[in-house]
Write an enzyme that holds these catalytic residues in place. Structure first.
Site, PDB file in Angstrom:
ATOM      1  N   ARG A 223       0.846  -1.189   0.000  1.00 39.50           N
ATOM      2  CA  ARG A 223       0.000   0.000   0.000  1.00 39.50           C
ATOM      3  C   ARG A 223       0.886   1.246   0.000  1.00 39.50           C
ATOM      4  O   ARG A 223       1.913   1.287   0.696  1.00 39.50           O
ATOM      5  CB  ARG A 223      -0.903   0.034   1.244  1.00 39.50           C
ATOM      6  CG  ARG A 223      -2.037  -0.972   1.253  1.00 39.50           C
ATOM      7  CD  ARG A 223      -3.088  -0.685   0.166  1.00 39.50           C
ATOM      8  NE  ARG A 223      -4.210  -1.618   0.222  1.00 39.50           N
ATOM      9  CZ  ARG A 223      -4.345  -2.701  -0.546  1.00 39.50           C
ATOM     10  NH1 ARG A 223      -3.417  -3.013  -1.442  1.00 39.50           N
ATOM     11  NH2 ARG A 223      -5.414  -3.465  -0.436  1.00 39.50           N
ATOM     12  N   HIS A 271      -1.137  -0.362  -9.854  1.00 42.42           N
ATOM     13  CA  HIS A 271      -1.757  -1.293  -8.882  1.00 42.42           C
ATOM     14  C   HIS A 271      -2.211  -2.593  -9.566  1.00 42.42           C
ATOM     15  O   HIS A 271      -3.390  -2.959  -9.520  1.00 42.42           O
ATOM     16  CB  HIS A 271      -2.926  -0.615  -8.148  1.00 42.42           C
ATOM     17  CG  HIS A 271      -3.245  -1.280  -6.833  1.00 42.42           C
ATOM     18  ND1 HIS A 271      -3.622  -0.584  -5.707  1.00 42.42           N
ATOM     19  CD2 HIS A 271      -3.231  -2.594  -6.467  1.00 42.42           C
ATOM     20  CE1 HIS A 271      -3.844  -1.445  -4.717  1.00 42.42           C
ATOM     21  NE2 HIS A 271      -3.612  -2.668  -5.163  1.00 42.42           N
TER      22      HIS A 271
HETATM   23  N1  NAP Z   1      -0.616  -4.368  -4.852  1.00 43.76           N
HETATM   24  C1  NAP Z   1      -1.512  -5.334  -4.931  1.00 43.76           C
HETATM   25  O1  NAP Z   1      -1.988  -5.626  -6.005  1.00 43.76           O
HETATM   26  C2  NAP Z   1      -1.863  -6.117  -3.687  1.00 43.76           C
HETATM   27  C3  NAP Z   1      -2.587  -7.308  -3.822  1.00 43.76           C
HETATM   28  C4  NAP Z   1      -2.872  -8.042  -2.669  1.00 43.76           C
HETATM   29  C5  NAP Z   1      -2.466  -7.591  -1.433  1.00 43.76           C
HETATM   30  N2  NAP Z   1      -1.771  -6.428  -1.342  1.00 43.76           N
HETATM   31  C6  NAP Z   1      -1.309  -5.939  -0.023  1.00 43.76           C
HETATM   32  O2  NAP Z   1      -0.477  -6.936   0.543  1.00 43.76           O
HETATM   33  C7  NAP Z   1      -0.732  -6.982   1.946  1.00 43.76           C
HETATM   34  C8  NAP Z   1      -0.264  -8.309   2.520  1.00 43.76           C
HETATM   35  O3  NAP Z   1      -1.145  -9.350   2.115  1.00 43.76           O
HETATM   36  P1  NAP Z   1      -1.085 -10.787   2.809  1.00 43.76           P
HETATM   37  O4  NAP Z   1      -2.193 -11.588   2.235  1.00 43.76           O
HETATM   38  O5  NAP Z   1       0.298 -11.327   2.757  1.00 43.76           O
HETATM   39  O6  NAP Z   1      -1.408 -10.358   4.324  1.00 43.76           O
HETATM   40  P2  NAP Z   1      -1.181 -11.220   5.673  1.00 43.76           P
HETATM   41  O7  NAP Z   1      -1.213 -12.663   5.365  1.00 43.76           O
HETATM   42  O8  NAP Z   1      -2.146 -10.672   6.664  1.00 43.76           O
HETATM   43  O9  NAP Z   1       0.311 -10.850   6.111  1.00 43.76           O
HETATM   44  C9  NAP Z   1       0.653  -9.627   6.656  1.00 43.76           C
HETATM   45  C10 NAP Z   1       2.064  -9.704   7.198  1.00 43.76           C
HETATM   46  O10 NAP Z   1       2.446  -8.419   7.696  1.00 43.76           O
HETATM   47  C11 NAP Z   1       2.900  -8.548   9.029  1.00 43.76           C
HETATM   48  N3  NAP Z   1       2.583  -7.342   9.809  1.00 43.76           N
HETATM   49  C12 NAP Z   1       1.385  -6.752   9.988  1.00 43.76           C
HETATM   50  N4  NAP Z   1       1.494  -5.691  10.805  1.00 43.76           N
HETATM   51  C13 NAP Z   1       2.791  -5.607  11.151  1.00 43.76           C
HETATM   52  C14 NAP Z   1       3.524  -4.750  11.986  1.00 43.76           C
HETATM   53  N5  NAP Z   1       2.953  -3.730  12.635  1.00 43.76           N
HETATM   54  N6  NAP Z   1       4.849  -4.977  12.132  1.00 43.76           N
HETATM   55  C15 NAP Z   1       5.450  -6.007  11.505  1.00 43.76           C
HETATM   56  N7  NAP Z   1       4.804  -6.874  10.693  1.00 43.76           N
HETATM   57  C16 NAP Z   1       3.492  -6.679  10.519  1.00 43.76           C
HETATM   58  C17 NAP Z   1       2.180  -9.749   9.594  1.00 43.76           C
HETATM   59  O11 NAP Z   1       2.870 -10.230  10.728  1.00 43.76           O
HETATM   60  P3  NAP Z   1       2.372 -11.579  11.484  1.00 43.76           P
HETATM   61  O12 NAP Z   1       2.761 -12.703  10.548  1.00 43.76           O
HETATM   62  O13 NAP Z   1       3.162 -11.583  12.731  1.00 43.76           O
HETATM   63  O14 NAP Z   1       0.891 -11.449  11.660  1.00 43.76           O
HETATM   64  C18 NAP Z   1       2.196 -10.678   8.376  1.00 43.76           C
HETATM   65  O15 NAP Z   1       3.417 -11.350   8.304  1.00 43.76           O
HETATM   66  C19 NAP Z   1      -2.234  -6.717   2.032  1.00 43.76           C
HETATM   67  O16 NAP Z   1      -2.601  -6.227   3.304  1.00 43.76           O
HETATM   68  C20 NAP Z   1      -2.454  -5.694   0.947  1.00 43.76           C
HETATM   69  O17 NAP Z   1      -2.308  -4.388   1.478  1.00 43.76           O
HETATM   70  C21 NAP Z   1      -1.465  -5.679  -2.439  1.00 43.76           C
END
Ligand code: NAP
Length: 308
Positions: A223, A271
């Site tokens: 993001r 995006h």
């Molecule tokens: N650009 C695009 O097209 C696109 C597409 C899809 C998603 N995204 C973005 O990608 C993000 C990640 O997706 P995901 O499915 O991998 O999410 P996820 O499975 O919820 O993973 C999030 C990761 O971030 C870590 N995290 C969250 N808050 C944190 C903090 N304060 N300090 C340190 N680490 C933190 C979490 O730690 P823990 O493992 O300890 O919980 C987890 O490892 C989404 O939220 C979205 O914004 C972008």
């Protein structure tokens, strides 16, 4: 069963067809709808606050993306209602493609070769030491882990950072804010795959990005709110950072006047690093609804207290 579909105007017909196929017996409402308070399950993208208030009795609200930052905050969303995000649903493969491309592009110095070609120069560059090209992944969730796995065959030293401790074969892991500065030092290419939450917005400011060694790259695919744009531009301009590949921005579409558009060290995409795939998403949501109806647990439930 009653369902409600709200897609903020995009691809509604395709979502509707896929939903009807998975739930031929269900009544599927639109929004605004007089019957939203009777909805069993809602599928939403960028839902207005009024809609969330009307869904207080829903058994679950499915967000049609992995990031839930476009859902109005917890004050609007009743805490007892489950908010469920997409987990992979075809996005992990896309994200892996994008990041592997970015890493190889930077490591093999393709930008320099493009410039050399424009100048008509035949000049093999010395090979960079792979052992120095540390790739750091912020966020070891569904997508961060998929990216680490996709990079593994190339044998870059991999680091990963998360909120809670993680063990991942072939990845040096650390967690928590206190460990972030040492995580960043030595990372030649930083991949941002953190959700946008009150804890992470503005995380990548001048001080943090300066921890990266001179000549490092940033790849932001999560993001735009994670990065302080002016700080990133300042570090690109004094060449502390060699380049940034950006897929996400504070405002989207990126305003025409934004300096990223024409910055020589910025590559940007609109995006598209991992788009929501309708068929895969509906199949995942349908499987979760079936589990909930059978009283079974499901993954992807957003923890209100953490905002992701
Ligand atoms: N650009 C695009 O097209 C696109 C597409 C899809 C998603 N995204 C973005 O990608 C993000 C990640 O997706 P995901 O499915 O991998 O999410 P996820 O499975 O919820 O993973 C999030 C990761 O971030 C870590 N995290 C969250 N808050 C944190 C903090 N304060 N300090 C340190 N680490 C933190 C979490 O730690 P823990 O493992 O300890 O919980 C987890 O490892 C989404 O939220 C979205 O914004 C972008």
């Amino acid at each position: 069963m009653t369902l409600l579909l709200y897609t903020a105007g995009s691809d509604r017909t395709i979502w509707l067809d896929a939903l009807k196929h998975s739930f031929p017996e269900a009544r599927i409402d639109d929004w605004p709808s007089a019957r939203a308070d009777e909805t069993d399950y809602a599928l939403v993208w960028k839902p207005p606050a009024d809609l969330l208030r009307a869904l207080r009795r829903a058994k679950a609200i499915f967000n049609l993306g992995a990031g839930v930052d476009a859902v109005p905050d917890a004050a609007v969303l009743a805490r007892e209602v489950r908010l469920v995000r997409l987990e992979d649903a075809g996005m992990a493969e896309q994200m892996a493609e994008y990041v592997v491309h970015a890493v190889l592009h930077c490591y093999r110095e393709f930008d320099a070769y493009v410039e050399q070609q424009r100048r008509g120069e035949w000049l093999p560059r010395p090979r960079l030491a792979k052992s120095d090209f540390v790739v750091g992944i912020l966020g070891l969730g569904v997508l961060g882990r998929a990216v680490a796995a996709a990079l593994a065959p190339f044998k870059f030293p991999l680091r990963g950072w998360s909120r809670t401790p993680k063990r991942l074969a072939g990845v040096e892991t650390s967690h928590g804010l206190a460990a972030l500065d040492s995580f960043l030092s030595g990372v030649r290419l930083l991949v941002c795959l953190l959700p946008s939450t009150s804890q992470t917005r503005g995380l990548l400011d001048r001080a943090r990005l300066s921890r990266l060694p001179r000549g490092a790259y940033l790849v932001n695919v999560s993001r735009g709110a994670l990065v302080v744009d002016d700080d990133l531009l300042a570090l690109l301009e004094d060449a502390h950072l060699a380049g940034a590949m950006l897929d996400v921005f504070h405002d989207e579409p990126l305003p025409a006047t934004h300096r990223f558009w024409h910055h020589p060290r910025v590559t940007l995409t609109p995006h598209v690093s991992a788009v929501t795939l309708i068929e895969e998403s509906v199949a995942q949501i349908a499987a979760k609804i079936r589990r909930l109806e059978a009283g079974l647990p499901i993954g992807g439930i957003v923890r209100h207290e953490h905002g992701y």
